[in-house]
Design a protein around this motif. Structure first.
Motif, PDB file in Angstrom:
ATOM      1  N   GLY A  68      -8.875  -6.859   3.204  1.00 22.63           N
ATOM      2  CA  GLY A  68      -7.862  -7.898   3.411  1.00 22.63           C
ATOM      3  C   GLY A  68      -7.269  -8.367   2.094  1.00 22.63           C
ATOM      4  N   MET A  69      -8.112  -8.467   1.068  1.00 21.85           N
ATOM      5  CA  MET A  69      -7.621  -8.866  -0.253  1.00 21.85           C
ATOM      6  C   MET A  69      -6.657  -7.816  -0.812  1.00 21.85           C
ATOM      7  SD  MET A  69     -11.290 -10.253  -1.652  1.00 21.85           S
ATOM      8  CE  MET A  69     -10.837 -10.537  -3.350  1.00 21.85           C
ATOM      9  N   ALA A  88     -14.989  -5.479   4.287  1.00 20.42           N
ATOM     10  CA  ALA A  88     -13.859  -5.764   5.174  1.00 20.42           C
ATOM     11  C   ALA A  88     -12.968  -6.860   4.576  1.00 20.42           C
ATOM     12  CB  ALA A  88     -14.362  -6.166   6.557  1.00 20.42           C
ATOM     13  N   GLU A 146      -6.574 -14.688  -0.772  1.00 23.47           N
ATOM     14  CA  GLU A 146      -5.493 -14.493  -1.737  1.00 23.47           C
ATOM     15  C   GLU A 146      -4.331 -15.452  -1.497  1.00 23.47           C
ATOM     16  OE1 GLU A 146      -5.649 -12.605  -4.343  1.00 23.47           O
ATOM     17  OE2 GLU A 146      -7.602 -11.749  -3.900  1.00 23.47           O
ATOM     18  N   VAL A 169       1.071  -6.992  -0.027  1.00 25.14           N
ATOM     19  CA  VAL A 169       2.082  -7.882   0.550  1.00 25.14           C
ATOM     20  C   VAL A 169       2.785  -8.672  -0.552  1.00 25.14           C
ATOM     21  CG1 VAL A 169       2.255 -10.046   1.850  1.00 25.14           C
ATOM     22  CG2 VAL A 169       1.069  -8.100   2.846  1.00 25.14           C
ATOM     23  N   LEU A 204      -2.725 -16.419   1.391  1.00 24.84           N
ATOM     24  CA  LEU A 204      -1.765 -16.274   2.488  1.00 24.84           C
ATOM     25  C   LEU A 204      -2.229 -17.103   3.690  1.00 24.84           C
ATOM     26  CD1 LEU A 204      -1.143 -12.412   2.304  1.00 24.84           C
ATOM     27  CD2 LEU A 204       0.084 -14.242   1.137  1.00 24.84           C
ATOM     28  N   MET A 206      -4.849  -5.847   1.005  1.00 27.58           N
ATOM     29  CA  MET A 206      -3.620  -5.988   1.797  1.00 27.58           C
ATOM     30  C   MET A 206      -2.740  -7.091   1.222  1.00 27.58           C
ATOM     31  SD  MET A 206      -2.240  -4.627   4.592  1.00 27.58           S
ATOM     32  CE  MET A 206      -0.619  -4.655   3.833  1.00 27.58           C
ATOM     33  N   ALA A 207      -3.382  -8.206   0.875  1.00 25.19           N
ATOM     34  CA  ALA A 207      -2.626  -9.319   0.295  1.00 25.19           C
ATOM     35  C   ALA A 207      -1.968  -8.887  -1.016  1.00 25.19           C
ATOM     36  CB  ALA A 207      -3.545 -10.514   0.063  1.00 25.19           C
ATOM     37  N   LYS A 263      -4.744   2.956   7.443  1.00 28.30           N
ATOM     38  CA  LYS A 263      -3.493   2.720   8.165  1.00 28.30           C
ATOM     39  C   LYS A 263      -2.485   1.986   7.286  1.00 28.30           C
ATOM     40  CE  LYS A 263      -1.610  -0.307  11.723  1.00 28.30           C
ATOM     41  NZ  LYS A 263      -1.871  -1.215  12.847  1.00 28.30           N
ATOM     42  N   ASN A 264      -2.982   1.028   6.512  1.00 29.00           N
ATOM     43  CA  ASN A 264      -2.100   0.206   5.681  1.00 29.00           C
ATOM     44  C   ASN A 264      -1.896   0.768   4.269  1.00 29.00           C
ATOM     45  OD1 ASN A 264      -1.272  -2.237   7.313  1.00 29.00           O
ATOM     46  ND2 ASN A 264      -3.478  -2.251   7.668  1.00 29.00           N
ATOM     47  N   ASP A 311     -12.228 -10.632   9.244  1.00 25.21           N
ATOM     48  CA  ASP A 311     -12.440 -10.324   7.822  1.00 25.21           C
ATOM     49  C   ASP A 311     -11.138  -9.955   7.118  1.00 25.21           C
ATOM     50  OD1 ASP A 311     -15.051 -10.846   8.179  1.00 25.21           O
ATOM     51  OD2 ASP A 311     -15.811  -8.941   7.443  1.00 25.21           O
ATOM     52  N   PHE A 312     -10.308  -9.210   7.793  1.00 28.62           N
ATOM     53  CA  PHE A 312      -9.028  -8.793   7.207  1.00 28.62           C
ATOM     54  C   PHE A 312      -8.162 -10.033   6.914  1.00 28.62           C
ATOM     55  CE2 PHE A 312      -4.682  -6.840   7.897  1.00 28.62           C
ATOM     56  CZ  PHE A 312      -4.722  -5.976   6.813  1.00 28.62           C
ATOM     57  N   GLN A 342     -14.091  -8.072  14.771  1.00 31.58           N
ATOM     58  CA  GLN A 342     -14.815  -8.442  13.551  1.00 31.58           C
ATOM     59  C   GLN A 342     -13.914  -8.235  12.341  1.00 31.58           C
ATOM     60  OE1 GLN A 342     -18.725  -6.613  13.290  1.00 31.58           O
ATOM     61  NE2 GLN A 342     -18.907  -6.610  15.499  1.00 31.58           N
ATOM     62  N   ASN A 343     -13.258  -7.087  12.327  1.00 33.19           N
ATOM     63  CA  ASN A 343     -12.379  -6.809  11.200  1.00 33.19           C
ATOM     64  C   ASN A 343     -11.139  -7.705  11.225  1.00 33.19           C
ATOM     65  OD1 ASN A 343     -11.650  -5.374   8.824  1.00 33.19           O
ATOM     66  ND2 ASN A 343     -10.119  -4.281  10.038  1.00 33.19           N
ATOM     67  N   ASN A 393      -8.497   0.626   9.134  1.00 34.18           N
ATOM     68  CA  ASN A 393      -7.362  -0.278   8.936  1.00 34.18           C
ATOM     69  C   ASN A 393      -6.820  -0.176   7.509  1.00 34.18           C
ATOM     70  OD1 ASN A 393      -5.646  -2.398   9.973  1.00 34.18           O
ATOM     71  ND2 ASN A 393      -6.779  -3.804   8.653  1.00 34.18           N
ATOM     72  N   LEU A 442     -18.643  -2.466  11.305  1.00 35.55           N
ATOM     73  CA  LEU A 442     -17.534  -3.179  10.666  1.00 35.55           C
ATOM     74  C   LEU A 442     -16.954  -2.397   9.488  1.00 35.55           C
ATOM     75  CD1 LEU A 442     -15.752  -5.673  10.224  1.00 35.55           C
ATOM     76  CD2 LEU A 442     -17.692  -6.795   9.120  1.00 35.55           C
ATOM     77  N   GLU A 486     -14.446  -0.163  11.065  1.00 38.95           N
ATOM     78  CA  GLU A 486     -13.274  -0.925  11.539  1.00 38.95           C
ATOM     79  C   GLU A 486     -12.345  -1.196  10.351  1.00 38.95           C
ATOM     80  OE1 GLU A 486     -14.138  -4.568  13.562  1.00 38.95           O
ATOM     81  OE2 GLU A 486     -15.303  -3.644  15.151  1.00 38.95           O
ATOM     82  N   ALA A 487     -12.947  -1.594   9.235  1.00 38.83           N
ATOM     83  CA  ALA A 487     -12.149  -1.929   8.058  1.00 38.83           C
ATOM     84  C   ALA A 487     -11.578  -0.679   7.400  1.00 38.83           C
ATOM     85  CB  ALA A 487     -13.011  -2.710   7.065  1.00 38.83           C
ATOM     86  N   GLY A 503      -9.657 -11.994   4.029  1.00 40.35           N
ATOM     87  CA  GLY A 503      -9.298 -11.430   2.721  1.00 40.35           C
ATOM     88  C   GLY A 503      -7.898 -11.856   2.312  1.00 40.35           C
ATOM     89  N   MET A 504      -6.992 -11.877   3.264  1.00 37.57           N
ATOM     90  CA  MET A 504      -5.620 -12.318   2.950  1.00 37.57           C
ATOM     91  C   MET A 504      -5.608 -13.807   2.637  1.00 37.57           C
ATOM     92  SD  MET A 504      -3.017 -10.024   5.195  1.00 37.57           S
ATOM     93  CE  MET A 504      -3.540 -10.428   6.822  1.00 37.57           C
TER      94      MET A 504
END
Lengths: 286, 322
Positions: A132-133, A128, B79, A139, B81, A135-136, A169-170, B71-72, B67-68, A166, A159, A162-163, B75-76
């Motif tokens: 996010g990494m 998860a 990096e 971005v 942000l 996504m960054a 989606k992104n 974590d999401f 939870q996500n 997402n 989880l 969930e991840a 993760g940002m």
């Protein structure tokens, strides 16, 4: 290096990494180690570190490095072995695995100077965070990829999904996950504990899925990774790599008892003998 | 310094902490293009629509998945942000406690988690939607900073302080529509430095969150009876301002800690933990939500039932002052 040249190089690294895993696990003494889940994913980790990822052990935090997250953190022997073989830290450090005050714990810590990107081992969490990494990266309009290895048992965790939804989606097509499908988890066979059709589920969650029939074959793994690495499909990628738990050491192969266990001197010697006999060109890297 | 007019503060006061947080994040996002906001299906609830409309590329909704959410955003944050994760305090941190422990605590990532509707404001919705334990969960995580601002301007200040603070922060928000303005004028909000809202010799009431209004009301009632009351806004629960506590221990005869939180693990516990190691300190009465699930009822009913009103707090103080 083209793929044909890369394959023997990665195979050689994989052989050395397997040997490192045994050395590290043995040096942990009675603490034992997760041998089975590390040995199953050696070819995947070796292919990433020595054939696919852009990284530099001299500059571990290089901005444009590809990111690596071992979400199945209990397989850290494979990760540490790759970092040793790549030169992120000295070989002597390897022998501190699970020792007092060591950086090399039974599940990875976050220690960027050693190339340890994310603290993982709480299953689902590393994956998860990797999303996010990625996504960054999108971005910030950066060109690197994020690679993440999950266990097949790990896919039981809510989880993960969930991840996964997402990430789809992104449109995180800079994210490449590999499920180490060794068909075992802590307490038994994955199909007995939670029988998941991983291919169907990942597809249903909107991911590009590639099945690799032999995840311990470097050529198959490398081909799949390179294909996904260059794909800009707008969908995140997952390779489901069928592997052999405990691969390379006869008494550990497909043997749940070696999911995590201490290694006796006799077993150590047998493992080393077997691995040395398998070394590419008969050379030992020990 | 800030450029929030009294009219704006009055509006936030009237509309409640959701508006205060949504508008504050919008203002922060306008000033700082490196601010990102993520939520778990709370865009209208947390009044994040303004931010979303203005900065759609810096806004993420992960769905109903706390939870996500952590974590999401972790993760940002990994990096580089600056990420705010906004959810209901009933679920942040409890639902994602482990994600907060590993990513915000263990990895010390620069995530700012915001729990709206902490405490028992969701009285009629029932206990599934109460957050009576969020301070307890958050403050046991190493590296975590825990903030609980008390009024519209202090919410604004807390968010800006969190943005300027390097490291993980949990901000718990309370304050129903109509929660009063306690800081009409500019003031300094420093993480870890409590505010002495009012000086006093006999009793010290140490409060966190919007229940500060009741604490101030109690002080007024007590003062009318000739009792001198010090009021402290402990907006930072972790790290605790022990310097101000040392002064309280030396100068006051009775301590009331006041919080819209379980009596276990919150501000009262934090003060008691520090007090335990010091000789000859005043008695402390922990005034919180007790240790029980609640009957369904309005917010006023809940606060009344737990004794978190000016009158009840004054009564407790009188009964215990020797």
């Amino acid at each position: 290096m083209n793929q044909n040249e890369a394959i023997p190089f990665i195979q050689e690294k994989a052989a050395a990494m397997r040997r490192d895993c045994i050395e590290m696990g043995y040096s942990a003494g009675n603490h034992g180690a997760h041998f089975g889940p590390a040995l199953s994913c050696i070819e995947v980790v070796a292919s990433l570190f020595f054939g696919v990822m852009n990284h530099n052990p001299q500059v571990p935090s290089m901005a444009n490095r590809d990111r690596f997250v071992l979400s199945k953190g209990h397989a850290c022997l494979a990760y540490y072995a790759a970092l040793v073989e790549a030169g992120y830290f000295a070989r002597e450090v390897m022998y501190t695995f699970k020792h007092d005050n060591s950086y090399l714990s039974g599940h990875p810590i976050c220690h960027p100077e050693y190339g340890l990107e994310v603290a993982s081992g709480s299953l689902g969490n590393g994956f998860a965070v990797a999303c996010g990494m990625a996504m960054a990266g999108k971005v910030k309009k950066e060109s690197h990829n994020v690679y993440c290895i999950l266990g097949d048992g790990e896919c039981d965790e809510g989880l993960v999904w969930e991840a996964a939804m997402n990430a789809a989606k992104n449109e995180l097509d800079n994210l490449i996950a590999v499920v180490d499908r060794n068909s075992f988890q802590l307490a038994g066979k994955t199909h007995e504990i939670m029988n998941l059709n991983l291919e169907a589920i990942w597809k249903a969650f909107g991911w590009d899925v590639q099945m690799v029939a032999d995840g311990n074959d470097v050529q198959s793994v490398l081909t799949a990774l390179n294909e996904m690495k260059n794909s800009k499909s707008g969908r995140p990628h997952v390779i489901i790599a069928k592997t052999l738990k405990g691969k390379g050491v006869s008494f550990m192969e497909n043997n749940l008892a070696w999911h995590a266990a201490p290694l006796s001197k006799i077993n150590y010697e047998q493992a080393v003998t077997e691995l040395d006999a398998q070394q590419v060109g008969g050379q030992s890297n020990a | 310094m800030h450029d929030i007019s009294l009219e704006t503060l009055s509006n936030w006061s009237k509309l409640g902490h959701r508006t205060a947080i949504g508008e504050t994040l919008f203002l922060l996002g306008k000033e700082n293009s490196k601010v990102y906001v993520a939520t778990a299906d709370l865009t209208p609830t947390a009044r994040l629509t303004h931010f979303l409309d203005a900065f759609p590329d810096r806004f993420f909704d992960v769905g109903i998945a706390e939870q996500n959410l952590i974590d999401f955003t972790a993760g940002m944050a990994k990096e580089g942000l600056l990420t705010f994760a906004v959810g209901l305090a009933a679920f942040i941190p409890m639902r994602c406690a482990e994600q907060m422990r590993i990513n915000m605590g263990y990895m010390n990532l620069n995530v700012k988690a915001i729990g709206i509707e902490a405490g028992v404001r969701f009285g009629p919705l029932g206990n599934t939607h109460f957050a009576m334990d969020d301070i307890a969960v958050a403050r046991t995580i190493p590296n975590m900073t825990v903030l609980a601002p008390s009024d519209p301007l202090s919410i604004y200040k807390a968010v800006y302080a969190a943005a300027n603070h390097s490291g993980p922060v949990y901000i718990r928000l309370t304050g129903a529509p109509g929660f009063p303005i306690l800081y009409p004028d500019d003031f300094e909000f420093v993480i870890g430095r409590a505010i002495e809202y009012k000086k006093g010799r006999d009793i010290a009431i140490i409060s966190t969150g919007s229940v500060l209004a009741a604490a101030i009301g109690a002080a007024d009632l007590l003062e009318a009876q000739g009792i001198s009351v010090r009021v402290i806004d402990m907006h930072t629960i972790k790290p605790l301002d022990t310097a101000i506590l040392d002064r309280v221990f030396a100068e006051n005869r009775l301590i009331l800690t006041v919080e819209e939180h379980s009596n276990i693990g919150g501000l009262g516990s934090a003060v008691a933990e520090y007090k335990a190691g010091i000789d000859q300190t005043p008695r402390q009465i922990i005034c919180g939500l007790g240790d029980s699930f609640k009957k369904v009822g309005s917010y006023d009913f809940q606060m009344q039932a737990s004794g978190l009103t000016a009158v009840e707090l004054a009564n407790v103080a009188m009964a215990n002052l020797r």
